[in-house]
Enzyme design. Structure first.
Site, short mmCIF file in Angstrom:
data_model
loop_
_atom_site.label_atom_id
_atom_site.label_comp_id
_atom_site.label_asym_id
_atom_site.label_seq_id
_atom_site.Cartn_x
_atom_site.Cartn_y
_atom_site.Cartn_z
N LYS A 154 6.81 -4.18 -27.69
CA LYS A 154 7.57 -5.21 -28.40
C LYS A 154 7.77 -4.80 -29.87
CE LYS A 154 3.24 -7.65 -29.24
NZ LYS A 154 2.25 -8.53 -28.61
N TYR A 177 5.39 -2.87 -63.05
CA TYR A 177 5.74 -4.26 -63.37
C TYR A 177 4.49 -5.06 -63.68
CZ TYR A 177 10.51 -3.52 -61.73
OH TYR A 177 11.79 -3.07 -61.58
C1 LIG Z 1 1.07 -7.83 -28.22
C2 LIG Z 1 0.34 -8.17 -26.96
C3 LIG Z 1 -0.54 -7.26 -26.36
C4 LIG Z 1 -0.94 -5.95 -27.02
O1 LIG Z 1 -1.93 -6.21 -27.98
P1 LIG Z 1 -2.63 -5.01 -28.82
O2 LIG Z 1 -3.65 -5.71 -29.63
O3 LIG Z 1 -1.55 -4.40 -29.64
O4 LIG Z 1 -3.18 -4.07 -27.81
C5 LIG Z 1 -1.07 -7.58 -25.12
N1 LIG Z 1 -0.79 -8.77 -24.53
C6 LIG Z 1 0.02 -9.69 -25.10
C7 LIG Z 1 0.28 -10.97 -24.40
C8 LIG Z 1 0.60 -9.42 -26.33
O5 LIG Z 1 1.39 -10.34 -26.91
#
Ligand SMILES: *Cc1c(COP(=O)(O)O)cnc(C)c1O
Length: 356
Positions: free
Chosen positions: A35, A252
């Site tokens: 994702k 800054y």
């Molecule tokens: C993002 C996600 C993962 C992966 O999690 P990591 O901590 O990056 O391994 C697994 N399951 C679900 C439902 C997620 O949303």
């Protein structure tokens, strides 16, 4: 010559990290979580490098469609399922699997059945209180899904809130087991942290995300110790050097004041590239391969590095913001955030160079 900032993406590291998943969870299928544009690494290049994965998990229909159009044939799971009736036809057309976590989704499947059966991951809220059916609703939801002609294969899943922390997964695992024991459906529970710490949660499908990109989700274990290699190296160069007298300020707001005569380097990387603006003075980076630290505020296009102990550093010297030799977890920790956020936030303007 173009601006020296680039993100090097090491595809062999991705494959190495999938192998690490296989070694840890040899009996489970691996659903690679890609994702958020493959955690900022580019969803298609990640999917291609991870073509050995058993499935992929994404959040949006657009991401899933991109994968299917590029020829990805493995199961693709939509982690939030569908959001309305209009999603069902494309989901069926692309042959996607969906998380079902809410009663309204079941109503839609009953009243607006898609043209072909959808494979469903029924999600239990085992204590995180984000997505999923409560314990008392779970049995009825499953019963309903089983009856629906719109539903193909059923799997069961939950997600852990604290797999990387002291609290662990015990209570959530107990809830999941109590409700699913003996049911004839494949189960999926483990994110990267649970995969690494809790073999008892591996089940039929593991769902690794962050570990595939070579970052450790565990405070107590470095990625290298876990056999993981960083996939993204964000690197740039020194584009200017300044000599400061004691009492002179940097950047800054002038938040850093030189305590003694010192040399600083200006690095072509700023918050418009995805570097966290809230990273304080002292955030680690590498100059010419040597550990250094940021000084003063991060600007839009630049940040400053301490060259006090690196006399050989000059304009053109290489700088690693994170990646090889500078774990992104350490940068994130210094900036009060997590590696996930830094990787996802890589800005589209940063050129990417793939390494095979
Ligand atoms: C993002 C996600 C993962 C992966 O999690 P990591 O901590 O990056 O391994 C697994 N399951 C679900 C439902 C997620 O949303």
């Amino acid at each position: 010559m173009s601006r020296p900032l680039q993100a090097r993406i090491d595809l062999s590291a991705l494959r190495n990290n999938l192998e690490a998943v296989r070694r840890r969870a040899p009996a489970s299928r691996a659903m690679a979580v890609i994702k958020a544009n493959g955690y900022g690494h580019g969803i298609l290049r990640v999917a291609r490098a991870l073509c050995g994965a058993d499935g992929f998990a994404v959040t949006t229909l657009e991401e899933a469609a991109t994968l299917r159009r590029a020829g990805v044939e493995q199961p693709i799971l939509l982690l939030e399922g569908f959001f309305g009736a209009a999603d069902l036809a494309p989901i069926a057309r692309y042959g996607l699997s969906v998380v079902v976590h809410h009663r309204q989704q079941i109503e839609l499947l009953a009243h607006v059945p898609p043209p072909t059966r959808l494979d469903v991951f029924l999600k239990l809220n085992s204590g995180m209180n984000r997505l999923g059916f409560r314990e008392r609703e779970f049995g009825a939801a499953l019963g309903r899904l089983k009856e629906l002609p719109a539903v193909g294969d059923i799997s069961l899943m939950t997600h852990f809130a604290s797999a990387e922390e002291e609290g662990g997964i015990g209570a959530q695992l107990d809830v999941f087991k109590a409700l699913t024991q003996g049911l004839p459906y494949p189960c999926s529970l483990a994110n990267s942290a649970a995969l690494l710490r809790y073999p008892e949660a591996h089940a039929d499908w593991v769902r690794p995300g962050i570990m595939l990109y070579g970052a450790s989700p565990l405070a107590e274990r470095a990625a290298e110790e876990l056999g993981l290699r960083p996939v993204m190296t964000l690197e740039s160069e020194i584009i200017a050097v300044q000599r400061l007298a004691p009492g002179e300020r940097v950047g800054y707001g002038g938040t850093f004041v030189a305590p003694a005569p010192m040399r600083i380097g200006v690095v072509a990387c700023g918050y418009a590239d995805g570097y966290p603006r809230h990273a304080p003075t002292g955030t680690p980076l590498l100059v010419e391969g040597h550990p250094s630290r940021t000084l003063g505020r991060v600007s839009m296009d630049m940040l400053c590095a301490d060259l006090s102990d690196i006399p050989q550093a000059v304009v053109g010297s290489p700088v690693v913001l994170w990646g090889e030799g500078m774990p992104v977890e350490q940068v994130a920790h210094a900036a009060g955030t997590i590696s996930y956020q830094l990787l996802c936030a890589l800005a589209p303007r940063v050129p990417v160079r793939e390494e095979h």
